[in-house]
Design a protein around this motif. Structure first.
Motif, PDB file in Angstrom:
ATOM      1  N   MET A   6      32.493  27.752  22.689  1.00 10.48           N
ATOM      2  CA  MET A   6      33.918  27.471  23.834  1.00 10.48           C
ATOM      3  C   MET A   6      34.340  29.379  24.124  1.00 10.48           C
ATOM      4  SD  MET A   6      37.609  28.046  20.600  1.00 10.48           S
ATOM      5  CE  MET A   6      38.688  28.346  22.082  1.00 10.48           C
ATOM      6  N   THR A   7      34.446  28.623  25.711  1.00  8.80           N
ATOM      7  CA  THR A   7      34.003  29.852  26.996  1.00  8.80           C
ATOM      8  C   THR A   7      35.337  30.236  26.819  1.00  8.80           C
ATOM      9  OG1 THR A   7      34.742  27.955  28.514  1.00  8.80           O
ATOM     10  CG2 THR A   7      31.958  28.438  27.946  1.00  8.80           C
ATOM     11  N   ALA A   8      34.997  31.169  26.940  1.00 10.81           N
ATOM     12  CA  ALA A   8      36.364  32.438  27.480  1.00 10.81           C
ATOM     13  C   ALA A   8      37.215  32.307  28.803  1.00 10.81           C
ATOM     14  CB  ALA A   8      36.130  33.535  28.040  1.00 10.81           C
ATOM     15  N   VAL A   9      38.272  31.610  29.055  1.00  5.72           N
ATOM     16  CA  VAL A   9      39.301  30.839  29.990  1.00  5.72           C
ATOM     17  C   VAL A   9      40.359  31.959  30.414  1.00  5.72           C
ATOM     18  CG1 VAL A   9      38.972  29.028  29.350  1.00  5.72           C
ATOM     19  CG2 VAL A   9      40.986  30.286  28.534  1.00  5.72           C
ATOM     20  N   CYS A  10      40.839  31.952  32.012  1.00  7.91           N
ATOM     21  CA  CYS A  10      42.240  32.834  31.945  1.00  7.91           C
ATOM     22  C   CYS A  10      43.161  31.748  32.822  1.00  7.91           C
ATOM     23  CB  CYS A  10      40.862  34.871  32.677  1.00  7.91           C
ATOM     24  SG  CYS A  10      40.332  34.190  34.627  1.00  7.91           S
ATOM     25  N   VAL A  11      43.673  32.782  33.176  1.00  6.00           N
ATOM     26  CA  VAL A  11      44.417  31.611  34.770  1.00  6.00           C
ATOM     27  C   VAL A  11      44.327  32.005  35.747  1.00  6.00           C
ATOM     28  CG1 VAL A  11      47.068  30.893  35.130  1.00  6.00           C
ATOM     29  CG2 VAL A  11      46.123  31.258  32.331  1.00  6.00           C
ATOM     30  N   CYS A  12      44.249  31.366  36.726  1.00  6.42           N
ATOM     31  CA  CYS A  12      44.052  31.851  37.994  1.00  6.42           C
ATOM     32  C   CYS A  12      45.412  32.345  38.714  1.00  6.42           C
ATOM     33  CB  CYS A  12      43.940  30.894  39.373  1.00  6.42           C
ATOM     34  SG  CYS A  12      43.917  30.950  41.223  1.00  6.42           S
ATOM     35  N   GLY A  13      45.145  33.590  39.324  1.00  7.24           N
ATOM     36  CA  GLY A  13      46.411  34.188  39.558  1.00  7.24           C
ATOM     37  C   GLY A  13      46.872  33.293  41.193  1.00  7.24           C
ATOM     38  N   GLY A  14      46.721  32.504  41.540  1.00  4.66           N
ATOM     39  CA  GLY A  14      46.878  31.787  42.604  1.00  4.66           C
ATOM     40  C   GLY A  14      47.607  30.505  42.688  1.00  4.66           C
ATOM     41  N   CYS A  15      46.871  29.958  42.093  1.00  3.69           N
ATOM     42  CA  CYS A  15      47.412  28.342  42.130  1.00  3.69           C
ATOM     43  C   CYS A  15      47.745  27.858  40.053  1.00  3.69           C
ATOM     44  CB  CYS A  15      46.567  27.312  41.970  1.00  3.69           C
ATOM     45  SG  CYS A  15      44.734  27.139  41.054  1.00  3.69           S
ATOM     46  N   GLY A  16      47.816  28.870  39.348  1.00  2.81           N
ATOM     47  CA  GLY A  16      48.181  29.379  37.860  1.00  2.81           C
ATOM     48  C   GLY A  16      47.257  27.948  37.306  1.00  2.81           C
ATOM     49  N   ARG A  17      46.024  27.508  37.696  1.00  2.00           N
ATOM     50  CA  ARG A  17      45.602  26.488  36.761  1.00  2.00           C
ATOM     51  C   ARG A  17      44.346  27.271  36.107  1.00  2.00           C
ATOM     52  NH1 ARG A  17      43.254  21.589  39.962  1.00  2.00           N
ATOM     53  NH2 ARG A  17      45.482  20.990  41.202  1.00  2.00           N
ATOM     54  N   CYS A  29      41.482  26.440  44.284  1.00  2.00           N
ATOM     55  CA  CYS A  29      42.677  26.712  44.792  1.00  2.00           C
ATOM     56  C   CYS A  29      41.828  27.972  45.666  1.00  2.00           C
ATOM     57  CB  CYS A  29      43.482  27.865  44.770  1.00  2.00           C
ATOM     58  SG  CYS A  29      42.880  29.052  43.814  1.00  2.00           S
ATOM     59  N   GLY A  30      40.635  28.359  45.398  1.00  2.00           N
ATOM     60  CA  GLY A  30      39.435  29.878  46.834  1.00  2.00           C
ATOM     61  C   GLY A  30      39.662  30.894  46.266  1.00  2.00           C
ATOM     62  N   ARG A  31      40.739  31.621  45.615  1.00  2.00           N
ATOM     63  CA  ARG A  31      41.152  32.910  45.006  1.00  2.00           C
ATOM     64  C   ARG A  31      40.083  33.551  44.473  1.00  2.00           C
ATOM     65  NH1 ARG A  31      47.010  35.564  43.133  1.00  2.00           N
ATOM     66  NH2 ARG A  31      46.649  36.697  43.993  1.00  2.00           N
ATOM     67  N   SER A  32      40.212  34.887  44.800  1.00  2.00           N
ATOM     68  CA  SER A  32      39.340  36.097  44.450  1.00  2.00           C
ATOM     69  C   SER A  32      39.572  36.205  42.783  1.00  2.00           C
ATOM     70  CB  SER A  32      38.565  36.937  45.137  1.00  2.00           C
ATOM     71  OG  SER A  32      38.024  37.327  44.886  1.00  2.00           O
ATOM     72  N   ARG A  33      38.986  36.884  41.806  1.00  2.00           N
ATOM     73  CA  ARG A  33      39.434  36.934  40.907  1.00  2.00           C
ATOM     74  C   ARG A  33      38.877  38.563  40.605  1.00  2.00           C
ATOM     75  NH1 ARG A  33      37.253  36.162  36.066  1.00  2.00           N
ATOM     76  NH2 ARG A  33      38.780  37.294  35.233  1.00  2.00           N
ATOM     77  N   VAL A  34      38.006  38.930  41.944  1.00  2.00           N
ATOM     78  CA  VAL A  34      37.750  40.369  41.723  1.00  2.00           C
ATOM     79  C   VAL A  34      38.694  40.793  42.243  1.00  2.00           C
ATOM     80  CG1 VAL A  34      35.250  41.439  41.725  1.00  2.00           C
ATOM     81  CG2 VAL A  34      35.667  39.692  41.149  1.00  2.00           C
ATOM     82  N   THR A  35      39.397  41.632  41.797  1.00  2.00           N
ATOM     83  CA  THR A  35      39.563  43.413  43.080  1.00  2.00           C
ATOM     84  C   THR A  35      39.071  44.207  43.846  1.00  2.00           C
ATOM     85  OG1 THR A  35      40.509  44.755  40.823  1.00  2.00           O
ATOM     86  CG2 THR A  35      42.035  42.784  41.198  1.00  2.00           C
ATOM     87  N   ASP A  36      39.914  45.082  44.312  1.00  2.00           N
ATOM     88  CA  ASP A  36      38.916  46.067  45.137  1.00  2.00           C
ATOM     89  C   ASP A  36      37.833  46.647  43.955  1.00  2.00           C
ATOM     90  OD1 ASP A  36      39.330  44.394  47.630  1.00  2.00           O
ATOM     91  OD2 ASP A  36      41.251  45.960  48.230  1.00  2.00           O
TER      92      ASP A  36
END
Length: 87
Positions: A6-17, A29-36
């Motif tokens: 199993m791979t670790a997963v999360c939910v995209c904050g942009g598209c919810g996938r 959607c191309g949204r970055s998961r990395v914050t400043d």
């Protein structure tokens, strides 16, 4: 039969996938998961690593120079003793 890992997963904050946690950008959607803050921490860690490597490199060079100087001092002392004995 071996089960797939199993791979670790999360939910995209942009598209919810659902995406893998290793992804830096959402493939949908191309949204970055990395914050400043994440970037800042990663950059600080990288610079700390570089500084540590440079310190090790310089410390090793100094140690080698000290060894060479010690060898030269022994040779010089031998030459000085030899010249004193030949007088």
């Amino acid at each position: 039969m071996e089960l797939p890992k199993m791979t670790a997963v999360c939910v995209c904050g942009g598209c919810g996938r659902t995406i893998e946690k290793d992804y830096v950008f959402c493939p949908w959607c191309g949204r970055s998961r990395v914050t400043d803050e994440d970037c800042e921490e990663a950059i600080d860690a990288a610079f700390d690593c570089i500084e540590e490597k440079q310190f090790e490199k310089y410390f090793n060079r100094i140690e080698k120079m000290e060894e060479k100087i010690d060898g030269l001092m022994k040779d010089l002392n031998s030459l000085a003793l030899s010249s004193e004995m030949h007088k």
